[in-house]
Motif scaffolding. Structure first.
Motif, PDB file in Angstrom:
ATOM      1  N   ARG A  10       0.832  -1.210   0.000  1.00 26.25           N
ATOM      2  CA  ARG A  10       0.000   0.000   0.000  1.00 26.25           C
ATOM      3  C   ARG A  10       0.858   1.248   0.000  1.00 26.25           C
ATOM      4  N   LYS A  11       0.528   2.160  -0.838  1.00 28.44           N
ATOM      5  CA  LYS A  11       1.148   3.488  -0.805  1.00 28.44           C
ATOM      6  C   LYS A  11       0.147   4.467  -1.381  1.00 28.44           C
ATOM      7  N   SER A  12       0.349   5.727  -1.110  1.00 27.67           N
ATOM      8  CA  SER A  12      -0.591   6.719  -1.630  1.00 27.67           C
ATOM      9  C   SER A  12      -0.395   6.887  -3.131  1.00 27.67           C
ATOM     10  N   ARG A  14      -1.600   9.081  -6.493  1.00 26.91           N
ATOM     11  CA  ARG A  14      -2.182  10.399  -6.802  1.00 26.91           C
ATOM     12  C   ARG A  14      -2.330  10.641  -8.292  1.00 26.91           C
ATOM     13  N   TRP A  78      -8.415  20.693  12.290  1.00 33.31           N
ATOM     14  CA  TRP A  78      -7.340  19.993  11.590  1.00 33.31           C
ATOM     15  C   TRP A  78      -6.154  20.940  11.370  1.00 33.31           C
ATOM     16  N   SER A  93       8.115  14.133   3.484  1.00 26.12           N
ATOM     17  CA  SER A  93       7.075  13.544   2.627  1.00 26.12           C
ATOM     18  C   SER A  93       6.683  14.535   1.523  1.00 26.12           C
ATOM     19  N   ASN A 118      -6.090  17.555  -5.344  1.00 22.71           N
ATOM     20  CA  ASN A 118      -6.850  16.870  -4.292  1.00 22.71           C
ATOM     21  C   ASN A 118      -8.349  16.923  -4.563  1.00 22.71           C
ATOM     22  N   PHE A 122      -7.619  13.467  -7.993  1.00 21.19           N
ATOM     23  CA  PHE A 122      -6.504  12.911  -8.783  1.00 21.19           C
ATOM     24  C   PHE A 122      -7.022  12.092  -9.976  1.00 21.19           C
ATOM     25  N   CYS A 163      -5.768   7.059  -1.997  1.00 19.74           N
ATOM     26  CA  CYS A 163      -5.028   8.097  -1.271  1.00 19.74           C
ATOM     27  C   CYS A 163      -5.962   8.680  -0.213  1.00 19.74           C
ATOM     28  N   PHE A 164      -5.568   8.579   1.030  1.00 18.46           N
ATOM     29  CA  PHE A 164      -6.305   9.247   2.106  1.00 18.46           C
ATOM     30  C   PHE A 164      -6.178  10.756   1.867  1.00 18.46           C
ATOM     31  N   GLN A 165      -7.224  11.522   2.168  1.00 18.85           N
ATOM     32  CA  GLN A 165      -7.148  12.967   1.922  1.00 18.85           C
ATOM     33  C   GLN A 165      -7.840  13.779   3.018  1.00 18.85           C
ATOM     34  N   ALA A 166      -7.022  14.349   3.890  1.00 16.83           N
ATOM     35  CA  ALA A 166      -7.577  15.313   4.844  1.00 16.83           C
ATOM     36  C   ALA A 166      -8.030  16.564   4.087  1.00 16.83           C
ATOM     37  N   ALA A 167      -7.416  16.809   2.931  1.00 19.07           N
ATOM     38  CA  ALA A 167      -7.790  17.985   2.125  1.00 19.07           C
ATOM     39  C   ALA A 167      -9.299  18.002   1.862  1.00 19.07           C
ATOM     40  N   THR A 207       7.857   7.361   0.497  1.00 16.41           N
ATOM     41  CA  THR A 207       8.073   7.902   1.844  1.00 16.41           C
ATOM     42  C   THR A 207       8.811   6.880   2.712  1.00 16.41           C
ATOM     43  N   ARG A 209       9.943   5.363   6.684  1.00 20.26           N
ATOM     44  CA  ARG A 209       9.375   5.136   8.011  1.00 20.26           C
ATOM     45  C   ARG A 209      10.497   5.085   9.034  1.00 20.26           C
TER      46      ARG A 209
HETATM   47  C1  LIG Z   1      -5.411  11.032   7.631  1.00 17.98           C
HETATM   48  C2  LIG Z   1      -4.573  11.237   6.392  1.00 17.98           C
HETATM   49  C3  LIG Z   1      -4.751  12.379   5.648  1.00 17.98           C
HETATM   50  C4  LIG Z   1      -4.025  12.568   4.455  1.00 17.98           C
HETATM   51  N1  LIG Z   1      -4.291  13.659   3.671  1.00 17.98           N
HETATM   52  C5  LIG Z   1      -3.712  13.771   2.460  1.00 17.98           C
HETATM   53  C6  LIG Z   1      -4.124  14.791   1.557  1.00 17.98           C
HETATM   54  O1  LIG Z   1      -4.988  15.614   1.842  1.00 17.98           O
HETATM   55  N2  LIG Z   1      -3.543  14.835   0.326  1.00 17.98           N
HETATM   56  C7  LIG Z   1      -2.580  13.927  -0.038  1.00 17.98           C
HETATM   57  O2  LIG Z   1      -2.088  14.030  -1.174  1.00 17.98           O
HETATM   58  N3  LIG Z   1      -2.155  12.953   0.798  1.00 17.98           N
HETATM   59  C8  LIG Z   1      -2.714  12.834   2.026  1.00 17.98           C
HETATM   60  N4  LIG Z   1      -2.373  11.807   2.870  1.00 17.98           N
HETATM   61  C9  LIG Z   1      -1.360  10.838   2.452  1.00 17.98           C
HETATM   62  C10 LIG Z   1      -0.071  10.964   3.260  1.00 17.98           C
HETATM   63  O3  LIG Z   1       0.651  12.070   2.787  1.00 17.98           O
HETATM   64  C11 LIG Z   1       0.716   9.643   3.101  1.00 17.98           C
HETATM   65  O4  LIG Z   1      -0.040   8.597   3.630  1.00 17.98           O
HETATM   66  C12 LIG Z   1       2.051   9.704   3.803  1.00 17.98           C
HETATM   67  O5  LIG Z   1       2.896  10.683   3.242  1.00 17.98           O
HETATM   68  C13 LIG Z   1       2.770   8.351   3.728  1.00 17.98           C
HETATM   69  O6  LIG Z   1       2.949   7.971   2.378  1.00 17.98           O
HETATM   70  P1  LIG Z   1       2.326   6.623   1.808  1.00 17.98           P
HETATM   71  O7  LIG Z   1       0.840   6.648   2.015  1.00 17.98           O
HETATM   72  O8  LIG Z   1       2.676   6.610   0.337  1.00 17.98           O
HETATM   73  O9  LIG Z   1       2.942   5.465   2.543  1.00 17.98           O
HETATM   74  C14 LIG Z   1      -3.062  11.606   4.061  1.00 17.98           C
HETATM   75  C15 LIG Z   1      -2.878  10.456   4.848  1.00 17.98           C
HETATM   76  C16 LIG Z   1      -3.626  10.265   5.986  1.00 17.98           C
HETATM   77  C17 LIG Z   1      -3.452   8.994   6.774  1.00 17.98           C
END
Ligand SMILES: Cc1cc2nc3c(=O)[nH]c(=O)nc-3n(C[C@H](O)[C@H](O)[C@H](O)COP(=O)(O)O)c2cc1C
Length: 220
Positions: A10-12, A14, A78, A93, A118, A122, A163-167, A207, A209
């Protein structure tokens, strides 16, 4: 695929292909995620999966609002001021992401354009919003995080990225109107989900760890 492998893979992501995930597959990964534990089994994760025409309309509405210059107005607190090592990890990151995209720190317009992606999800075929009743606070937020991680790992098993997005909690108005989300519910965060676009530079961001010895203290 076992859970260890899903965690490693798993990785983000975009940049996505436009191909939608078959409905049956979506139902499988969401059904499995619903097995997640929650505090007192309250299962507070009211989730919206937005696709197709509605997702396109929502993207347009979000972009209109953001480009009008309105300041973010999340319904959750947030605004996190990271310090020390946390700030260092955040910078690392961001650097990984922007260097993968070939954007230098000084190129503010390019950074802004990348940020705006965002709210275009994406180009993923599915936009997901994790909502809960406002009054649940921190306990609800913990449960939603667990649910979302189950979802992202289950997706990996099916070759689906996310991709998780708090945005996606920053401009709740158009989303709440479009999805008729009740006033007493808040959007905690969102997620883009679909199939990874081949060879997209942004997806090459990697990224790091911290080590086990630093972050997990075994005591006996
Ligand atoms: C709660 C949460 C919110 C996040 N919000 C954003 C976001 O708004 N936009 C984005 O591009 N990535 C977002 N991310 C992705 C993180 O940047 C990413 O998980 C982190 O840098 C680790 O990289 P990886 O997921 O590739 O392992 C978010 C991740 C989490 C868990």
């Amino acid at each position: 695929m076992n859970i260890s492998e899903a965690l490693r893979r798993r990785k983000s992501i975009r940049a996505f292909k436009s191909t939608p995930v078959p409905e049956a597959t979506l139902e499988t990964i969401f059904s499995n995620a619903l097995k997640s534990p929650s505090n007192c089994n309250v299962q507070p994760w009211q989730t919206y999966v937005v696709s197709g025409q509605l997702k396109s309309q929502l993207t347009t509405q979000l972009m209109e609002e953001i480009l009008s210059g309105v300041a973010p107005y999340p319904e959750v607190d947030w605004k996190i001021q990271f310090t020390g090592e946390k700030q260092g990890r955040k910078d690392a990151s961001a650097n990984a992401l922007y260097s993968a995209m070939g954007i230098i720190r000084e190129d503010k317009p390019a950074r802004k354009a990348a940020l705006l992606r965002n709210w275009q999800f994406f180009d993923a075929p599915h936009a997901i919003f994790f909502t809960m009743e406002r009054e649940l606070g921190l306990a609800g937020a913990v449960d939603l995080g667990i649910f979302a991680q189950s979802l992202s790992l289950g997706a990996v098993e099916h070759g689906i990225s996310s991709c998780f997005q708090a945005a996606l909690n920053q401009f709740p108005g158009p989303i709440k109107r479009s999805l008729s989300i009740p006033d007493d519910h808040i959007i905690l965060f969102g997620m883009s989900l679909g199939y990874e676009a081949d060879d997209a530079p942004v997806n090459k961001a990697k990224t790091d760890r911290e080590s086990l010895t630093k972050l997990v203290l075994f005591k006996s």
